[in-house]
Design a protein around this motif. Sequence first.
Motif, mmCIF file in Angstrom:
data_model
loop_
_atom_site.group_PDB
_atom_site.id
_atom_site.type_symbol
_atom_site.label_atom_id
_atom_site.label_comp_id
_atom_site.label_asym_id
_atom_site.label_seq_id
_atom_site.Cartn_x
_atom_site.Cartn_y
_atom_site.Cartn_z
ATOM 1 N N ALA A 169 0.861 -1.180 0.000
ATOM 2 C CA ALA A 169 0.000 0.000 0.000
ATOM 3 C C ALA A 169 0.897 1.230 0.000
ATOM 4 O O ALA A 169 2.120 1.115 0.132
ATOM 5 N N SER A 170 0.287 2.383 -0.158
ATOM 6 C CA SER A 170 1.037 3.628 -0.180
ATOM 7 C C SER A 170 2.089 3.635 0.926
ATOM 8 O O SER A 170 1.767 3.409 2.093
ATOM 9 N N GLY A 171 3.329 3.849 0.552
ATOM 10 C CA GLY A 171 4.419 3.858 1.518
ATOM 11 C C GLY A 171 5.215 2.567 1.565
ATOM 12 O O GLY A 171 6.319 2.546 2.109
ATOM 13 N N SER A 172 4.682 1.496 1.028
ATOM 14 C CA SER A 172 5.428 0.226 1.024
ATOM 15 C C SER A 172 6.663 0.344 0.135
ATOM 16 O O SER A 172 6.611 0.939 -0.941
ATOM 17 N N ILE A 173 7.752 -0.245 0.593
ATOM 18 C CA ILE A 173 8.993 -0.300 -0.174
ATOM 19 C C ILE A 173 9.467 -1.751 -0.144
ATOM 20 O O ILE A 173 9.690 -2.306 0.929
ATOM 21 N N VAL A 174 9.594 -2.346 -1.312
ATOM 22 C CA VAL A 174 9.917 -3.776 -1.392
ATOM 23 C C VAL A 174 11.128 -3.980 -2.294
ATOM 24 O O VAL A 174 11.132 -3.557 -3.452
ATOM 25 N N ARG A 175 12.172 -4.639 -1.754
ATOM 26 C CA ARG A 175 13.333 -5.016 -2.564
ATOM 27 C C ARG A 175 13.115 -6.429 -3.077
ATOM 28 O O ARG A 175 12.676 -7.304 -2.327
ATOM 29 N N VAL A 176 13.423 -6.646 -4.335
ATOM 30 C CA VAL A 176 13.241 -7.973 -4.932
ATOM 31 C C VAL A 176 14.555 -8.390 -5.593
ATOM 32 O O VAL A 176 15.084 -7.678 -6.457
ATOM 33 N N SER A 177 15.068 -9.555 -5.204
ATOM 34 C CA SER A 177 16.297 -10.091 -5.803
ATOM 35 C C SER A 177 16.044 -10.486 -7.256
ATOM 36 O O SER A 177 14.907 -10.799 -7.628
ATOM 37 N N PRO A 178 17.097 -10.477 -8.071
ATOM 38 C CA PRO A 178 16.914 -10.676 -9.513
ATOM 39 C C PRO A 178 16.094 -11.901 -9.906
ATOM 40 O O PRO A 178 15.202 -11.796 -10.743
ATOM 41 N N ALA A 179 16.388 -13.065 -9.363
ATOM 42 C CA ALA A 179 15.785 -14.304 -9.861
ATOM 43 C C ALA A 179 14.349 -14.520 -9.405
ATOM 44 O O ALA A 179 13.692 -15.460 -9.851
ATOM 45 N N VAL A 180 13.870 -13.671 -8.513
ATOM 46 C CA VAL A 180 12.522 -13.851 -7.971
ATOM 47 C C VAL A 180 11.469 -13.484 -9.017
ATOM 48 O O VAL A 180 11.506 -12.408 -9.604
ATOM 49 N N SER A 181 10.522 -14.383 -9.240
ATOM 50 C CA SER A 181 9.403 -14.120 -10.136
ATOM 51 C C SER A 181 8.473 -13.107 -9.474
ATOM 52 O O SER A 181 8.166 -13.215 -8.293
ATOM 53 N N ARG A 182 8.032 -12.138 -10.248
ATOM 54 C CA ARG A 182 7.235 -11.055 -9.658
ATOM 55 C C ARG A 182 6.109 -10.611 -10.577
ATOM 56 O O ARG A 182 6.230 -10.667 -11.802
ATOM 57 N N GLN A 183 5.041 -10.185 -9.935
ATOM 58 C CA GLN A 183 3.909 -9.618 -10.672
ATOM 59 C C GLN A 183 3.117 -8.763 -9.692
ATOM 60 O O GLN A 183 2.828 -9.186 -8.573
ATOM 61 N N LEU A 184 2.763 -7.579 -10.140
ATOM 62 C CA LEU A 184 2.035 -6.619 -9.307
ATOM 63 C C LEU A 184 0.606 -6.494 -9.807
ATOM 64 O O LEU A 184 0.371 -6.416 -11.015
ATOM 65 N N ARG A 185 -0.341 -6.479 -8.878
ATOM 66 C CA ARG A 185 -1.722 -6.223 -9.275
ATOM 67 C C ARG A 185 -2.389 -5.296 -8.279
ATOM 68 O O ARG A 185 -2.052 -5.286 -7.090
ATOM 69 N N ASN A 186 -3.309 -4.535 -8.788
ATOM 70 C CA ASN A 186 -4.067 -3.594 -7.980
ATOM 71 C C ASN A 186 -5.277 -4.316 -7.418
ATOM 72 O O ASN A 186 -6.124 -4.780 -8.172
#
Length: 132
Positions: free
Chosen positions: A84-101
């Motif tokens: 949510a607003s204010g969240s900060i997330v670090r993601v390592s290169p090999a990690v599969s990722r997808q963002l949805r609202n």
Amino acid sequence: MSNLQLQQSTKAFSVGTVGDLTDFAGKAFIKDTLQTTGVEVSLGTLAAGEAVPFRHHHRENEEVYLLISGEGVLTLDGEDIHVASGSIVRVSPAVSRQLRNTGTSPLLHVCIQAKAGSLDHYTMNDGVLEED
Ligand code: ZN
């Protein structure tokens, strides 16, 4: 769709704008417009219920997602992380990722991408104070 407009560019710096962030929609990457050489930054919006239409990972770059407004789920290697607003997330290169609202308002985020480990050769003294 929002566009990043270059306002000023010299060998020393580049200045651009996407306009008022409250009106921003779509996706904008800074690298080509601002000629960055060590970092990529993108701004992106997702409408309520919308998801980035693909999962992805990186070969060498880690990413930091900074949620400006709205809320959603960042799926990381199958694990749903509420953001949510204010969240900060670090993601390592090999990690599969997808963002949805998953909220009811637009989700605006900034994604910062840089080569993983590139800070290892820095000391905490990379910044150099200047005295006049
Ligand atoms: Zn990415």
